[in-house]
Design a protein around this motif. Sequence first.
Motif, mmCIF file in Angstrom:
data_model
loop_
_atom_site.group_PDB
_atom_site.id
_atom_site.type_symbol
_atom_site.label_atom_id
_atom_site.label_comp_id
_atom_site.label_asym_id
_atom_site.label_seq_id
_atom_site.Cartn_x
_atom_site.Cartn_y
_atom_site.Cartn_z
ATOM 1 N N ARG A 146 19.241 -8.925 46.350
ATOM 2 C CA ARG A 146 20.568 -9.548 46.416
ATOM 3 C C ARG A 146 20.938 -9.885 47.857
ATOM 4 N N GLU A 147 20.607 -8.996 48.784
ATOM 5 C CA GLU A 147 20.893 -9.282 50.192
ATOM 6 C C GLU A 147 20.048 -10.450 50.700
ATOM 7 N N ALA A 148 18.775 -10.476 50.308
ATOM 8 C CA ALA A 148 17.905 -11.580 50.745
ATOM 9 C C ALA A 148 18.382 -12.907 50.176
ATOM 10 N N LEU A 149 18.806 -12.900 48.912
ATOM 11 C CA LEU A 149 19.306 -14.126 48.302
ATOM 12 C C LEU A 149 20.572 -14.605 49.004
ATOM 13 N N GLY A 150 21.502 -13.686 49.279
ATOM 14 C CA GLY A 150 22.725 -14.068 49.985
ATOM 15 C C GLY A 150 22.446 -14.576 51.384
ATOM 16 N N THR A 151 21.538 -13.898 52.112
ATOM 17 C CA THR A 151 21.185 -14.338 53.471
ATOM 18 C C THR A 151 20.535 -15.715 53.455
ATOM 19 N N THR A 152 19.652 -15.940 52.490
ATOM 20 C CA THR A 152 18.979 -17.238 52.393
ATOM 21 C C THR A 152 19.973 -18.352 52.143
ATOM 22 N N VAL A 153 20.912 -18.106 51.235
ATOM 23 C CA VAL A 153 21.868 -19.149 50.871
ATOM 24 C C VAL A 153 22.792 -19.469 52.037
ATOM 25 N N VAL A 204 17.470 -31.148 54.129
ATOM 26 C CA VAL A 204 17.564 -29.997 55.035
ATOM 27 C C VAL A 204 17.858 -28.715 54.255
ATOM 28 N N LEU A 205 18.701 -28.800 53.253
ATOM 29 C CA LEU A 205 19.024 -27.622 52.451
ATOM 30 C C LEU A 205 17.786 -27.083 51.751
ATOM 31 N N VAL A 206 16.976 -27.968 51.186
ATOM 32 C CA VAL A 206 15.749 -27.537 50.514
ATOM 33 C C VAL A 206 14.784 -26.901 51.514
ATOM 34 N N MET A 207 14.638 -27.504 52.672
ATOM 35 C CA MET A 207 13.683 -26.997 53.655
ATOM 36 C C MET A 207 14.144 -25.670 54.251
ATOM 37 N N CYS A 208 15.443 -25.511 54.454
ATOM 38 C CA CYS A 208 15.948 -24.251 55.002
ATOM 39 C C CYS A 208 15.790 -23.095 54.022
ATOM 40 N N LEU A 209 15.895 -23.378 52.749
ATOM 41 C CA LEU A 209 15.712 -22.328 51.745
ATOM 42 C C LEU A 209 14.297 -21.768 51.772
ATOM 43 N N ASN A 210 13.337 -22.563 52.177
ATOM 44 C CA ASN A 210 11.935 -22.140 52.164
ATOM 45 C C ASN A 210 11.384 -21.875 53.565
ATOM 46 N N GLU A 211 12.232 -21.844 54.574
ATOM 47 C CA GLU A 211 11.754 -21.675 55.940
ATOM 48 C C GLU A 211 11.271 -20.242 56.174
ATOM 49 N N PHE A 212 10.078 -20.126 56.718
ATOM 50 C CA PHE A 212 9.470 -18.820 56.982
ATOM 51 C C PHE A 212 9.141 -18.633 58.461
ATOM 52 N N GLY A 213 8.595 -19.684 59.091
ATOM 53 C CA GLY A 213 8.133 -19.552 60.471
ATOM 54 C C GLY A 213 9.244 -19.254 61.452
ATOM 55 N N ILE A 214 10.398 -19.881 61.312
ATOM 56 C CA ILE A 214 11.496 -19.662 62.254
ATOM 57 C C ILE A 214 11.985 -18.217 62.189
ATOM 58 N N VAL A 215 12.175 -17.689 60.981
ATOM 59 C CA VAL A 215 12.656 -16.313 60.837
ATOM 60 C C VAL A 215 11.627 -15.338 61.395
ATOM 61 N N LEU A 216 10.354 -15.613 61.170
ATOM 62 C CA LEU A 216 9.303 -14.716 61.643
ATOM 63 C C LEU A 216 9.186 -14.732 63.165
ATOM 64 N N LEU A 255 14.460 -14.953 51.317
ATOM 65 C CA LEU A 255 13.556 -14.866 50.169
ATOM 66 C C LEU A 255 12.087 -15.037 50.569
ATOM 67 N N PRO A 256 11.709 -15.999 51.424
ATOM 68 C CA PRO A 256 10.308 -16.068 51.846
ATOM 69 C C PRO A 256 9.865 -14.809 52.589
ATOM 70 N N MET A 257 10.722 -14.233 53.427
ATOM 71 C CA MET A 257 10.365 -12.991 54.117
ATOM 72 C C MET A 257 10.237 -11.832 53.129
ATOM 73 N N LEU A 258 11.075 -11.806 52.091
ATOM 74 C CA LEU A 258 10.976 -10.758 51.080
ATOM 75 C C LEU A 258 9.672 -10.885 50.302
ATOM 76 N N ILE A 259 9.260 -12.103 49.996
ATOM 77 C CA ILE A 259 7.971 -12.312 49.328
ATOM 78 C C ILE A 259 6.831 -11.794 50.198
ATOM 79 N N TYR A 260 6.887 -12.097 51.482
ATOM 80 C CA TYR A 260 5.859 -11.630 52.415
ATOM 81 C C TYR A 260 5.834 -10.104 52.480
ATOM 82 N N GLY A 261 7.004 -9.494 52.546
ATOM 83 C CA GLY A 261 7.055 -8.032 52.626
ATOM 84 C C GLY A 261 6.560 -7.369 51.357
ATOM 85 N N LYS A 262 6.949 -7.895 50.200
ATOM 86 C CA LYS A 262 6.521 -7.300 48.936
ATOM 87 C C LYS A 262 5.017 -7.449 48.730
#
Length: 322
Positions: A103-110, A256-268, A278-285
Amino acid sequence: MPDLSRGAAPPRGSAPDPAPRTPAGLEERGSAPDPAPQTPAGLDGVPGRLRVARGVWVLPPVVVLGLVFLYPLGLVVQQSFSPENGGGAFDAYSSVFASQSFREALGTTVWLAVGATVGCLVLGFVLALIIAFVPFPGARAVAKFIDVFLSFPSFLITLALLFVYGTVGMANGLVTDLTGAAEGPFHFLTTPWGVLLAEITYFTPFVMRPLLAAFSQLDTAQLEVAAGLGARPTRIVRQVILPEALPALAAGGSLVLVMCLNEFGIVLFTGAKDVTTLPMLIYGKAVLESDYAAACVVAVVNIAISVGLFGLYRVVGKRAGA
């Protein structure tokens, strides 16, 4: 005895033979029906061969697409409904949806995606206005650079920001040299605001590109008439330019909204440990916890959101002509 071979008169009371009828479509005397079209020799099976040829050309890309994309995607969906450790088909979904981390990852992503989209729309609109309508040397070169900028990977922008605002970056180094402090004041890159800044910096040209294309098609006579009637620049922008730019803004903002939802490299690359999307949560899991069922569930949710927003982007882009 009368000679009957020379057109003897018919017996009394018999009706004369009716005149011969001309077949339909041959009313004109001496006309003949058009001959049936003949197929040239060697071309009897061309339509069938063309269909076979098209099928042969279409088959390879379909097979490659299925093996490279659809098959792995199907495995992800299947794994989300059939976890390796057993259980019901929806046990993994119920477990993930009930977790606080999801839930936190979903809220942060949005909120990061929405915030970055709003920032890109505002900044992109202002910069596109300046490039398109404010004459200055090098405006065309800047517009060309935007096209090149779109090909840059996202981590390069994050790396550049780290050189400037990182813990040991130039800004902190300048402050420590001047004040003698142990460390500089700039540490926001490892926070959600740093991720937001990096995403706005990287994705703003994706809004500027359709805007510049829309501005190039704008009739300058409208601007001249509005200026001749005494309208201020802000009013011209609000009542003349902005209505023409709304479709391009909607198309660029959706992308931009679609691309930001799936952005992984910037957060990493920002190293923001407290920012989990959500992409970081997938990586962690998947990588850190080896919980592949949970990772597949989060991936399915992320795919569903992305596909829905991409459909919205296509609809908006088609209406905008982008």
